[in-house]
Write a protein that holds these residues in place. Structure first.
Motif, PDB file in Angstrom:
ATOM      1  N   LEU A 259       0.854  -1.187   0.000  1.00  0.00           N
ATOM      2  CA  LEU A 259       0.000   0.000   0.000  1.00  0.00           C
ATOM      3  C   LEU A 259       0.892   1.239   0.000  1.00  0.00           C
ATOM      4  O   LEU A 259       2.007   1.197   0.534  1.00  0.00           O
ATOM      5  N   PRO A 260       0.389   2.356  -0.536  1.00  0.00           N
ATOM      6  CA  PRO A 260       1.224   3.558  -0.616  1.00  0.00           C
ATOM      7  C   PRO A 260       1.429   4.278   0.709  1.00  0.00           C
ATOM      8  O   PRO A 260       2.264   5.167   0.800  1.00  0.00           O
ATOM      9  N   GLY A 261       0.681   3.925   1.737  1.00  0.00           N
ATOM     10  CA  GLY A 261       0.839   4.591   3.022  1.00  0.00           C
ATOM     11  C   GLY A 261       0.099   3.847   4.116  1.00  0.00           C
ATOM     12  O   GLY A 261      -0.738   2.982   3.854  1.00  0.00           O
ATOM     13  N   GLY A 262       0.415   4.196   5.347  1.00  0.00           N
ATOM     14  CA  GLY A 262      -0.185   3.543   6.504  1.00  0.00           C
ATOM     15  C   GLY A 262      -1.604   3.977   6.808  1.00  0.00           C
ATOM     16  O   GLY A 262      -2.230   3.465   7.734  1.00  0.00           O
ATOM     17  N   ARG A 263      -2.119   4.913   6.037  1.00  0.00           N
ATOM     18  CA  ARG A 263      -3.518   5.351   6.172  1.00  0.00           C
ATOM     19  C   ARG A 263      -4.128   5.397   4.777  1.00  0.00           C
ATOM     20  O   ARG A 263      -4.323   6.462   4.214  1.00  0.00           O
TER      21      ARG A 263
ATOM     22  N   SER B 114      -6.386  19.313   4.259  1.00  0.00           N
ATOM     23  CA  SER B 114      -5.415  18.571   3.456  1.00  0.00           C
ATOM     24  C   SER B 114      -4.932  17.307   4.163  1.00  0.00           C
ATOM     25  O   SER B 114      -4.518  16.355   3.512  1.00  0.00           O
ATOM     26  N   ALA B 115      -4.993  17.293   5.485  1.00  0.00           N
ATOM     27  CA  ALA B 115      -4.548  16.121   6.241  1.00  0.00           C
ATOM     28  C   ALA B 115      -5.635  15.046   6.343  1.00  0.00           C
ATOM     29  O   ALA B 115      -5.421  14.013   6.964  1.00  0.00           O
ATOM     30  N   THR B 116      -6.787  15.285   5.741  1.00  0.00           N
ATOM     31  CA  THR B 116      -7.880  14.302   5.806  1.00  0.00           C
ATOM     32  C   THR B 116      -8.072  13.553   4.493  1.00  0.00           C
ATOM     33  O   THR B 116      -9.019  12.781   4.371  1.00  0.00           O
ATOM     34  N   THR B 117      -7.183  13.751   3.533  1.00  0.00           N
ATOM     35  CA  THR B 117      -7.364  13.107   2.230  1.00  0.00           C
ATOM     36  C   THR B 117      -7.282  11.589   2.308  1.00  0.00           C
ATOM     37  O   THR B 117      -7.801  10.899   1.433  1.00  0.00           O
ATOM     38  N   PHE B 118      -6.642  11.051   3.364  1.00  0.00           N
ATOM     39  CA  PHE B 118      -6.581   9.596   3.528  1.00  0.00           C
ATOM     40  C   PHE B 118      -7.975   8.984   3.582  1.00  0.00           C
ATOM     41  O   PHE B 118      -8.168   7.834   3.197  1.00  0.00           O
ATOM     42  N   LEU B 119      -8.954   9.748   4.050  1.00  0.00           N
ATOM     43  CA  LEU B 119     -10.328   9.245   4.140  1.00  0.00           C
ATOM     44  C   LEU B 119     -10.941   8.962   2.769  1.00  0.00           C
ATOM     45  O   LEU B 119     -11.905   8.210   2.671  1.00  0.00           O
ATOM     46  N   PHE B 120     -10.361   9.554   1.739  1.00  0.00           N
ATOM     47  CA  PHE B 120     -10.940   9.424   0.397  1.00  0.00           C
ATOM     48  C   PHE B 120      -9.993   8.710  -0.564  1.00  0.00           C
ATOM     49  O   PHE B 120     -10.097   8.860  -1.770  1.00  0.00           O
ATOM     50  N   TRP B 121      -9.071   7.925  -0.014  1.00  0.00           N
ATOM     51  CA  TRP B 121      -8.185   7.128  -0.849  1.00  0.00           C
ATOM     52  C   TRP B 121      -9.017   6.044  -1.526  1.00  0.00           C
ATOM     53  O   TRP B 121      -9.930   5.516  -0.907  1.00  0.00           O
ATOM     54  N   PRO B 122      -8.876   5.701  -2.746  1.00  0.00           N
ATOM     55  CA  PRO B 122      -7.838   6.041  -3.701  1.00  0.00           C
ATOM     56  C   PRO B 122      -8.189   7.231  -4.609  1.00  0.00           C
ATOM     57  O   PRO B 122      -7.425   7.566  -5.493  1.00  0.00           O
ATOM     58  N   ILE B 123      -9.315   7.872  -4.366  1.00  0.00           N
ATOM     59  CA  ILE B 123      -9.685   9.041  -5.176  1.00  0.00           C
ATOM     60  C   ILE B 123      -8.693  10.179  -4.940  1.00  0.00           C
ATOM     61  O   ILE B 123      -8.262  10.835  -5.884  1.00  0.00           O
ATOM     62  N   LEU B 124      -8.350  10.416  -3.669  1.00  0.00           N
ATOM     63  CA  LEU B 124      -7.358  11.434  -3.316  1.00  0.00           C
ATOM     64  C   LEU B 124      -6.115  10.748  -2.768  1.00  0.00           C
ATOM     65  O   LEU B 124      -6.205   9.691  -2.129  1.00  0.00           O
ATOM     66  N   GLU B 125      -4.984  11.350  -3.005  1.00  0.00           N
ATOM     67  CA  GLU B 125      -3.726  10.828  -2.467  1.00  0.00           C
ATOM     68  C   GLU B 125      -3.689  11.054  -0.956  1.00  0.00           C
ATOM     69  O   GLU B 125      -4.133  12.094  -0.471  1.00  0.00           O
ATOM     70  N   PRO B 126      -3.142  10.108  -0.201  1.00  0.00           N
ATOM     71  CA  PRO B 126      -3.028  10.330   1.247  1.00  0.00           C
ATOM     72  C   PRO B 126      -2.000  11.423   1.532  1.00  0.00           C
ATOM     73  O   PRO B 126      -1.106  11.660   0.721  1.00  0.00           O
ATOM     74  N   PRO B 127      -2.122  12.073   2.682  1.00  0.00           N
ATOM     75  CA  PRO B 127      -1.112  13.082   3.054  1.00  0.00           C
ATOM     76  C   PRO B 127       0.269  12.432   3.119  1.00  0.00           C
ATOM     77  O   PRO B 127       0.401  11.274   3.487  1.00  0.00           O
ATOM     78  N   GLN B 128       1.263  13.190   2.776  1.00  0.00           N
ATOM     79  CA  GLN B 128       2.637  12.679   2.831  1.00  0.00           C
ATOM     80  C   GLN B 128       3.159  12.818   4.265  1.00  0.00           C
ATOM     81  O   GLN B 128       3.096  13.890   4.847  1.00  0.00           O
ATOM     82  N   TYR B 129       3.611  11.736   4.803  1.00  0.00           N
ATOM     83  CA  TYR B 129       4.285  11.776   6.082  1.00  0.00           C
ATOM     84  C   TYR B 129       5.357  10.703   6.064  1.00  0.00           C
ATOM     85  O   TYR B 129       5.296   9.763   5.265  1.00  0.00           O
TER      86      TYR B 129
ATOM     87  N   SER C  40     -10.078   4.363   4.400  1.00  0.00           N
ATOM     88  CA  SER C  40     -10.914   5.031   3.409  1.00  0.00           C
ATOM     89  C   SER C  40     -12.398   4.877   3.737  1.00  0.00           C
ATOM     90  O   SER C  40     -12.851   3.784   4.096  1.00  0.00           O
ATOM     91  N   VAL C  41     -13.151   5.954   3.583  1.00  0.00           N
ATOM     92  CA  VAL C  41     -14.598   5.873   3.802  1.00  0.00           C
ATOM     93  C   VAL C  41     -15.258   4.981   2.760  1.00  0.00           C
ATOM     94  O   VAL C  41     -16.328   4.406   3.013  1.00  0.00           O
TER      95      VAL C  41
END
Length: 161
Positions: free
Chosen positions: A25-29, A84-99, A34-35
């Motif tokens: 997966l591209p990230g831990g969130r 911008s830090a809530t985009t993980f909720l809409f993965w894969p439509i939006l990219e998750p925040p970079q951390y 994702s909703v």
């Protein structure tokens, strides 16, 4: 209680190993944060629990899962109105925040640090555990009986008198 505990940790139990350790997966969130996945997963979990006669467990899992997603929203997203830090909720439509990813689960635990938000969350856990204890630790007996059925073990008993 067990279903609530599993549901509350389920997103991290899936996403973090698949991202940090396996690199799938591209990230831990992402996936289970994702909703969209929640909209599919939670009705299925509830339906299965209901089919086996445990509708309360299905609802508890759903509440735990949803509360996890809400608690992963950083306070600054609300206080500063910076979503911008809530985009993980809409993965894969939006990219998750970079951390920064730790590279493995063990490295994540070793580098973890507590900020004020984490201390508040820990305080809430302590309050919930105290309330659960004073309420008679509901679910504990059921968990023991289920474990005994699975293992065929009667557990530790007091010595015969």
């Amino acid at each position: 209680m067990v279903a609530l505990a599993i549901g509350s940790q389920f997103p991290d139990l899936i996403d973090k190993p698949f991202a940090w350790t396996l690199g799938l997966l591209p990230g831990g969130r992402t996936l289970t944060h994702s909703v969209f996945v929640a909209a599919l997963l939670l009705p299925i979990a509830y339906s299965l629990a209901r089919r086996f006669g445990w509708p309360e467990a299905g609802m508890a899992f759903a509440i735990g899962h949803a509360s996890h997603l809400l608690s992963d929203i950083p306070p600054t997203a609300i206080l500063d109105r910076d979503l911008s830090a809530t985009t993980f909720l809409f993965w894969p439509i939006l990219e998750p925040p970079q951390y920064q990813t730790p590279g493995s689960i063990l490295a994540g635990f070793l580098r973890y640090s507590m900020g004020w938000y984490e201390w508040v969350q820990l305080g809430l856990v302590v309050v919930a555990l105290i309330a659960w204890y004073y309420d008679g630790a509901p679910g504990l007996g059921y968990g023991r009986r289920a474990l005994e059925r699975i293992t065929g073990n009667r557990g530790l008993s007091e010595p015969e008198r």
